[in-house]
Write an enzyme that holds these catalytic residues in place. Structure first.
Site, PDB file in Angstrom:
ATOM      1  N   CYS A 113       0.896  -1.158   0.000  1.00 59.78           N
ATOM      2  CA  CYS A 113       0.000   0.000   0.000  1.00 59.78           C
ATOM      3  C   CYS A 113       0.928   1.199   0.000  1.00 59.78           C
ATOM      4  O   CYS A 113       1.757   1.308  -0.900  1.00 59.78           O
ATOM      5  CB  CYS A 113      -0.942  -0.043   1.198  1.00 59.78           C
ATOM      6  SG  CYS A 113      -0.153  -0.416   2.774  1.00 59.78           S
ATOM      7  N   SER A 114       0.864   2.075   0.975  1.00 62.30           N
ATOM      8  CA  SER A 114       1.833   3.158   1.019  1.00 62.30           C
ATOM      9  C   SER A 114       3.061   2.734   1.808  1.00 62.30           C
ATOM     10  O   SER A 114       4.159   2.637   1.278  1.00 62.30           O
ATOM     11  CB  SER A 114       1.205   4.405   1.639  1.00 62.30           C
ATOM     12  OG  SER A 114       0.185   4.879   0.789  1.00 62.30           O
ATOM     13  N   ASP A 115       2.834   2.439   3.098  1.00 58.20           N
ATOM     14  CA  ASP A 115       3.960   2.043   3.928  1.00 58.20           C
ATOM     15  C   ASP A 115       4.063   0.535   4.092  1.00 58.20           C
ATOM     16  O   ASP A 115       5.064   0.021   4.554  1.00 58.20           O
ATOM     17  CB  ASP A 115       3.842   2.698   5.301  1.00 58.20           C
ATOM     18  CG  ASP A 115       3.955   4.210   5.192  1.00 58.20           C
ATOM     19  OD1 ASP A 115       4.906   4.682   4.542  1.00 58.20           O
ATOM     20  OD2 ASP A 115       3.084   4.910   5.740  1.00 58.20           O
ATOM     21  N   ASP A 167      -0.328  -1.381   7.090  1.00 56.93           N
ATOM     22  CA  ASP A 167      -1.745  -1.445   7.443  1.00 56.93           C
ATOM     23  C   ASP A 167      -2.512  -2.357   6.468  1.00 56.93           C
ATOM     24  O   ASP A 167      -2.753  -3.508   6.739  1.00 56.93           O
ATOM     25  CB  ASP A 167      -2.363  -0.046   7.438  1.00 56.93           C
ATOM     26  CG  ASP A 167      -1.811   0.817   8.560  1.00 56.93           C
ATOM     27  OD1 ASP A 167      -1.733   0.308   9.682  1.00 56.93           O
ATOM     28  OD2 ASP A 167      -1.440   1.978   8.314  1.00 56.93           O
ATOM     29  N   ARG A 180      -1.882   3.060  16.341  1.00 59.97           N
ATOM     30  CA  ARG A 180      -3.230   2.814  15.838  1.00 59.97           C
ATOM     31  C   ARG A 180      -4.236   2.675  16.970  1.00 59.97           C
ATOM     32  O   ARG A 180      -5.399   3.027  16.831  1.00 59.97           O
ATOM     33  CB  ARG A 180      -3.259   1.545  14.978  1.00 59.97           C
ATOM     34  CG  ARG A 180      -2.425   1.630  13.702  1.00 59.97           C
ATOM     35  CD  ARG A 180      -3.066   2.531  12.666  1.00 59.97           C
ATOM     36  NE  ARG A 180      -2.213   2.666  11.472  1.00 59.97           N
ATOM     37  CZ  ARG A 180      -1.472   3.742  11.217  1.00 59.97           C
ATOM     38  NH1 ARG A 180      -1.499   4.784  12.041  1.00 59.97           N
ATOM     39  NH2 ARG A 180      -0.728   3.790  10.135  1.00 59.97           N
TER      40      ARG A 180
END
Lengths: 739, 639
Positions: free
Chosen positions: B412-414, B417, B458
């Site tokens: 995903c991005s990092d 998650d 989170r």
């Protein structure tokens, strides 16, 4: 297949000439040779009207135009498709219906037919068929199957004929005598063997009613006032009324305004139902009459009575039909694309149909009535215009919740006989078997009842002796035009219809099978799926328990609660008599009690006790608790099949275990009586592995090799409103921290 | 659900006495069996609380009120009572006002009302509290009240007589112990010293797990480059990479991947050798930067699987967001640069959208449900839609690996998650090992904890900053997806619903060290395995509680859930469990256990009879010399 199994003495000789009428001879002659090999197994009395070869049946599993070639036939019983590829099609589905094969559609099961020409889908309406025929035929069935047939490869003449034939026989009004059951029963020798009296009470005789009265210790009498239907043609010949109701009373308004007994609670109060009096003026006669009837229900003022007028609190039949039509549409899916598109708005579509809400309302009303009987020991009189529609739903639901007997299979069947068949539910009109549009309101009333029972089942499975599959199959059987259960509007209607056509004819009356003759449809192996393996049976050794319960019951009887316990509804009767009268005089009184408040205490006290599956059963009514009957509605939708899963996986596990237990039990018995035996015992395990079954088992079969997961085709979603958050950088705080 | 959905059952459980009295969350718990449990006063409570140091004030209270001891919770090791107040009103949204005694310890909030029969108990770990608020001024009754917003989908409201000190001190103590991190205090997990028979910290051994998968082979190797978390501080020490990529090149790849999170192997198909590889987004930027080593790396991933000449890159984000990331230096793999790779966007939204969705869901389900609009309200939260997209993404991954025999790269991005959600769910579908209790623990340890899902951020353990934008229910969504799968495959999972609820309860409780910190590096630094107890130690000490009686291990069976709304449902047993009107789930399990017991009983009987027969035949046949007694028939005894 030709044998109907249960038929006993009937010949199994496949002689088809005898089934064929002269009109069909021409077709027969033409293709005699070809047909013989793949002719459908016709039932006694079944006649082929027309047929077409080279019809393509699309396989719906993929959206492509692939399919199977075969012959499409229309008989006086069904529309049938016989595949040319015998081998693959004939792989026996796990659950074979002896009357119908996989691709058979009883004529009365046809819901809608669409013709497709140049990608345009058009609803076909009977009586308007021109000589043209569409290239593609979509048949939607009342059991929610959808068939796609292409006629373009068939000979023009045949295609035209089959199209017209199908439309004519399934979409146009017909007379009752055309229903297949008549020609079936005229041909088939009556199968006496199957009538070996299952424990289902048919409520056609005085004895059945007496048995039921005795069982519930009801303090009423069986009336024979209507023997030979002398008073009313809508009433059964025998029924039960309070002692105080005289034959004259029954005669007075032809059975209207009479409180019919349904069931008695152990406390002595009872459930009654009544049809509204015909529009009456404010004259003293009918008022006095009503007063007397209410008095009769109180059984000499022993029990207060509450009147439930269903017309004021439940939807009208038209709304029922409308709502179900919307609901059903959600499951009649043409293509994979449509499946995923409709998935987006699934929950709101469900809600908009209103069907689940109607189910909830019925259950809620039933709980209110249960509350009256169970907590307040108040008799309840359900009133409805004809007392044969929602009245039946409510009275049967109440009895299922209160009386574990009705949760057994024979008890449930008896209940349907008592409340629905003897109760004069107009099955013929409500199911619209004859396609007579204007005549009566069609409405899925009986289905609504089955839906409500299913809700109770899914919430409290161990309380029911029968399975979900049983309910689904029963709902399918409504549309098989063979069973006396669902073909008539009343017992009188049935008796006259089954009389031989000419009084001088030397024939005995026809004997239509009842739907409860399950062996007509399923062999014993398939019928084993009707039993719920989770069912917690009534403990056999409960004599002592019974005694205590009995004593309690008597104490309550000897001290009616109006005297002993100042219940909140004490004195209800006297104060409210005036109001009660209003109902009968045509004025509608709003709800007597706020439903949520009224049953709250009942729920609380019920929840406090550990759940007794042989005791009172209450449905949970909150939004999340009311569900969609997945098995019935999604079994034909390939995208919705869970490979190796679904609730059936649980059932199968339990069945396995139950089988093992049974074997062990036998083993114990065997060993304890033949102590000398030292034969090694091996546990039996049979049946296909769970993991290769579809969730729609036993309704559809699919091979493991052909299974592919359904991947949403359009993954784009409807999140438009999320606004700024969606555009926000993911995990933004971190990114900004780093850069 | 055969057991109460209670996180708080811990106090009594480890001592194995299984006294049920205190162990439920409240009388509004969903479990029917629990309702009756409150009737018995807790016999052992007085013996436990002697170690506590009371303030003089409290001592008076205790002495004055003989009931006081019954009104206290049973304490855990190192748990101590911090404050107590009588005549507190709990404003229950379901049954109205309840008056009782409120106790605050360094671990929990405990409210008990003895007037009711059964006694009403509310027992909540302070860790679940996300926010404490004073509500308004004095009411007409001269009371003040404060509300607690909890992470487990409920809100609580208490009211006090306004007598100044008592209220303030309760409030202050709550603020202090509910948010230890904000008050420079230690999280309770560091104090809790319960000893369990097994050590849950040893459940996951990366090398053993990779060996179980059939590694290390001619294509994949373990690299020690991240031994000291120097290559990537959010990755574990043990990484599996393609054999032909030397460590030097790994560094270059790390420079090209966000946060240095290079593609590493998560799972390998035992037959086809197709792999699931995870990473973060490539730092492509607006100019479309390329990295030779990264391209070579993905080629190596593809080559390691001889079955397919393609590689699927699953980007969990909606394509719009992936494009937008370019302006911040990120982006996605272009199909020009990566030959034979096909990029697929899975349209799963970011953590903010998810947080908002859960907030809406809570509004819809707590405290009351609007009956007539339930379904459309549910739809408007989009919660199940997100669940659907996550499951759909995982399904596509599993399908490519299983049916297409193609290796996949997920990011995903990092990559901590959505990537964790996708890889772990896909692995759950593909590998039946992860559907066992132990396997599931390994899965969480591996894909979530070791690969740096930032639990601390989170969840916000012990942090009072409840508006922190880093908070998001990512892990909750994962567990929800798992629950959806258990619904669709009721016999495929060794664990039951209670197991999943227990994990979620201890995600917040701060009783165990498992979900503390953001990465393996931090956990090592904080010496969590030494200083705290693992959740798995507790769970593995009483497996029978968490076992699904219906479980059949069909190994090598891939699960393909149906990701249609028609089969997804709201997890009532978790989200609406505080509502007493919700029915308990799974009465079937109870019934099934009864049947299992019956079978066991019968098996025993058969064995006994067999034994009898054997001995009898032995004695009777003594004249028939030499005839050996038959051995006892083996009885099938799997459960």
């Amino acid at each position: 297949m030709l044998s109907l199994g249960s038929g006993g003495g009937r010949s199994t000789k496949p002689s088809f000439v005898s089934y064929v009428t002269p009109e069909d001879m021409k077709i027969k002659e033409k293709e005699e040779g070809l047909k013989r090999s793949k002719h459908p197994d016709l039932l006694p009395g079944e006649v082929v009207f027309c047929s077409a070869n080279h019809v393509l049946k699309y396989t719906l599993e993929d959206a492509s135009q692939r399919g199977v070639y075969g012959t499409l036939l229309c008989t006086n019983f069904k529309i049938a498709f016989i595949s040319d590829e015998t081998s693959s099609q004939e792989t026996a589905p796990p659950f074979k219906n002896k009357l119908l094969r996989q691709n058979d559609i009883p004529l009365t099961c046809v819901d809608h037919i669409y013709g497709v020409n140049d990608e345009k889908k058009k609803l076909i309406i009977g009586c308007q068929v021109k000589s043209k025929y569409p290239s593609k035929l979509i048949i939607q069935c009342k059991d929610l199957r959808v068939f796609h047939f292409s006629l373009i490869y068939a000979k023009e003449e045949e295609a035209k004929k089959i199209f017209q034939g199908i439309v004519h026989h399934s979409l146009e009004p017909k007379s009752l005598k055309c229903v297949f059951a008549f020609s079936y029963c005229e041909t088939a020798s009556p199968s006496k063997a199957s009538r070996k009296r299952s424990r289902t009470l048919m409520f056609e005789t005085k004895e059945d009613w007496s048995v039921e009265l005795d069982r519930t210790k009801g303090k009423c009498k069986v009336s024979s006032a209507n023997e030979d239907y002398v008073i009313s043609e809508t009433l059964p010949q025998f029924f039960v009324v309070p002692f105080a109701v005289s034959d004259d009373d029954i005669l007075r308004f032809h059975g209207k305004g009479i409180p019919f007994w349904c069931w008695s609670h152990h406390s002595g109060c009872a459930l009654f139902k009544m049809a509204c009096l015909p529009a009456i003026q404010e004259d003293g006669i009918s008022q006095k009459y009503m007063h007397r009837m209410l008095d009769a229900v109180t059984q000499d003022q022993l029990y207060p009575v509450k009147v439930e007028d269903l017309s004021s609190c439940l939807p009208a039949l038209q709304d029922l039909q409308l709502s179900y039509n919307k609901f059903k549409q959600l499951f009649l899916i043409d293509s994979t694309t449509e499946f995923w598109v409709s998935d987006m708005k699934w929950f709101s579509s469900l809600e908009n149909s209103g069907w689940l809400e109607i189910i909830r309302q019925c259950l809620m009303k039933a709980v209110e009535i249960v509350d009256c009987l169970e907590s307040a020991h108040t008799s309840v009189l359900i009133v409805e215009e004809s007392c044969s529609d929602l009245c039946c739903v409510l009275s049967s639901l109440v009895q299922i919740m209160l009386d574990p007997y009705y949760r057994t299979r024979s008890g449930f069947q008896s209940l349907v006989q008592k409340e629905w068949v003897a109760g004069g539910h107009s099955f013929l009109d409500r199911c619209n078997h004859l396609y007579q549009k204007e005549k009566e309101v069609p409405a899925p009333v009986f289905l609504l009842f089955l839906e409500c029972v299913w809700q109770l089942f899914q919430q409290h499975a161990p309380a029911f002796q029968f399975s979900e599959t049983y309910l689904t199959v029963l709902s399918d059987s409504i549309h098989i035009p063979l069973f006396s259960t669902f073909l008539f509007n009343s017992q009188h209607h049935r008796d006259t219809a089954m009389k031989p056509g000419h009084p001088e004819a030397q024939r005995s009356p026809l004997n239509f099978p009842s739907v409860w003759d399950w062996s007509l449809q399923f062999d014993s192996k398939a019928q084993s799926l009707f039993t719920n393996p989770l069912y917690v049976e009534k403990p056999i050794q409960d004599k002592t328990l019974r005694k205590t319960a009995h004593q309690k019951h008597q104490r309550q009887l000897s001290l009616p609660n109006t005297l002993s316990k100042p219940s909140p509804r004490k004195g209800f009767f006297k104060e409210e008599t005036d109001n009660l009268k209003k109902i009968f005089l045509g004025k509608r009184v709003g709800k007597w009690l706020n439903p949520t408040d009224s049953s709250k205490e009942l729920y609380e006290s019920w929840q406090r006790k550990p759940l007794d599956y042989q005791g009172l059963l209450l449905p949970y009514l909150d939004g999340p608790a009311i569900r969609v009957w997945i098995q019935r509605y999604l079994r034909w939708v390939p995208e919705a099949q869970i490979f190796g899963g679904g609730s059936i996986a649980t059932v199968n596990r339990v069945l396995e275990l139950a089988g093992e237990i049974q074997n062990l039990q036998k083993e114990v018995e065997r060993r304890s009586c033949r102590m000398d035996s030292s034969i090694a015992w091996t546990p039996v395990y049979s049946g296909p592995p769970l993991c290769s079954r579809l969730s729609s088992f036993p309704f559809t079969a699919m091979h493991a090799s052909s299974f592919r997961p359904a991947i949403p085709s359009s993954i784009r979603q409807s999140l438009g409103s999320v606004s700024s958050l969606a555009d926000k950088e993911d995990d933004d705080s971190q990114v900004s921290g780093v850069l | 659900m055969e057991k109460s959905a209670s996180s708080d059952s811990l106090g009594s459980k480890p001592s194995s006495s299984r006294q049920p009295s205190v162990d439920s969350l409240s009388s509004s718990s969903t479990s029917r069996s629990d309702r009756s449990n409150h009737t018995k006063p807790d016999p052992s409570s007085d013996s436990v609380s002697t170690s506590t140091n009371f303030s003089p004030e409290l001592r008076v209270l205790r002495d004055a009120n003989k009931l006081a001891q019954l009104e206290e919770p049973r304490l855990l090791p190192k748990e101590s009572i911090q404050d107590m107040a009588k005549d507190v009103t709990y404003v229950c949204p379901f049954i109205g006002d309840i008056r009782g005694t409120l106790t605050v310890t360094n671990y929990r909030l405990f409210f008990k009302c003895m007037d009711k029969d059964p006694a009403f108990v509310l027992d909540i770990p302070l860790g679940v509290i996300s926010r404490i608020e004073k509500i308004g001024g004095a009411s007409s009754r001269g009371e003040v009240s404060y509300g607690l917003v909890c992470k487990d989908i409920r809100n609580l409201r208490f009211a006090h007589k306004q007598e100044g000190d008592a209220r303030r001190s309760i409030f202050e103590n709550l603020m202090k112990f509910a948010f230890p991190v904000s008050n420079n205090l230690q999280i309770f997990a560091f104090e809790y010293g319960q000893i369990f028979p097994g050590n849950g910290w040893k459940v996951y051994d990366p090398i053993a797990e990779y060996k179980r998968q059939g590694l290390l082979n001619e294509s994949w190797r373990v690299t020690k480059i991240n031994d000291h978390y120097e290559l990537c501080d959010t990755y574990p020490a043990v990484l599996v990479v393609p054999v032909n990529i030397p460590d030097e090149e790994l560094k270059k790849v790390a420079a090209f991947r966000a946060k240095g999170r290079i593609p590493v192997l998560s799972w390998i198909h035992p037959e086809s050798q197709a792999t699931v590889t995870r990473c973060s987004q490539p730092m492509v930027g607006v100019n479309g930067k390329r990295c030779k080593e990264d391209e070579k790396y993905l080629q190596a991933v593809m080559d390691a699987n001889a079955q397919s000449h393609k590689l699927f890159i699953f980007d969990a984000r909606p394509s719009v967001n992936a494009v937008a990331n370019k302006t911040k230096g990120g982006g996605f793999e272009s199909e020009d640069a990566y030959q034979n790779a096909e990029l697929v966007f899975l349209d799963i939204h970011n953590i903010h959208v998810m947080r908002e969705s859960l907030r809406k869901l809570k509004e819809v389900v707590y405290p009351n449900i609007e009956e007539s609009r339930w379904l459309s309200n549910l739809e408007s939260t989009h919660w199940l839609e997100h669940i659907k997209l996550i499951l759909a993404g995982a399904l596509r991954i599993a399908d490519k690996v299983e049916s297409g025999k193609t290796s996949v790269v997920v990011h995903c991005s990092d990559g901590w998650d959505r990537t964790a959600q996708l890889t772990s769910l896909a692995m759950l579908m593909l590998d039946s090992y992860y559907r066992t209790i132990q396997g599931f623990q390994v899965l969480i340890e591996k894909e979530w904890l070791s690969f740096g899902h930032r639990f601390q951020l989170r969840i916000g353990h012990g942090d009072k900053n409840h508006t922190d934008a880093d908070r998001s229910p990512v892990f909750l969504q994962f567990i929800d997806c798992v629950w959806q799968m258990t619904r669709q495959f009721p016999a495929a999972f060794e664990f039951n619903e209670y197991f999943l609820i227990t994990i979620l309860d201890h995600l917040y409780s701060c009783l165990f060290g498992t979900f503390l910190c953001n990465s393996e590096q931090q956990r090592v630094k904080e010496e969590l395995p030494k200083k705290t107890v693992s959740l798995w130690s507790y769970i593995n000490s009483q497996l029978q509680e968490f076992t699904n009686p219906l479980y059949v291990n069909y190994s090598n069976h891939v699960l393909f859930p149906v990701v249609s709304m028609r089969h997804l449902e709201l997890w009532v047993g978790y989200y609406i469990r505080w509502n007493p009107r919700m029915r308990p789930q799974e009465p079937v399990h109870q019934r099934y256990k009864e049947l299992l017991a019956k079978r066991a009983e019968l098996q025993k009987k058969v064995e006994e009879l067999q034994r009898e027969v054997t001995s009898r035949s032995a004695s009777s046949s003594s004249e028939r010399a030499g005839s050996p007694a038959r051995s006892i028939t083996p009885i099938q005894t799997f459960v």
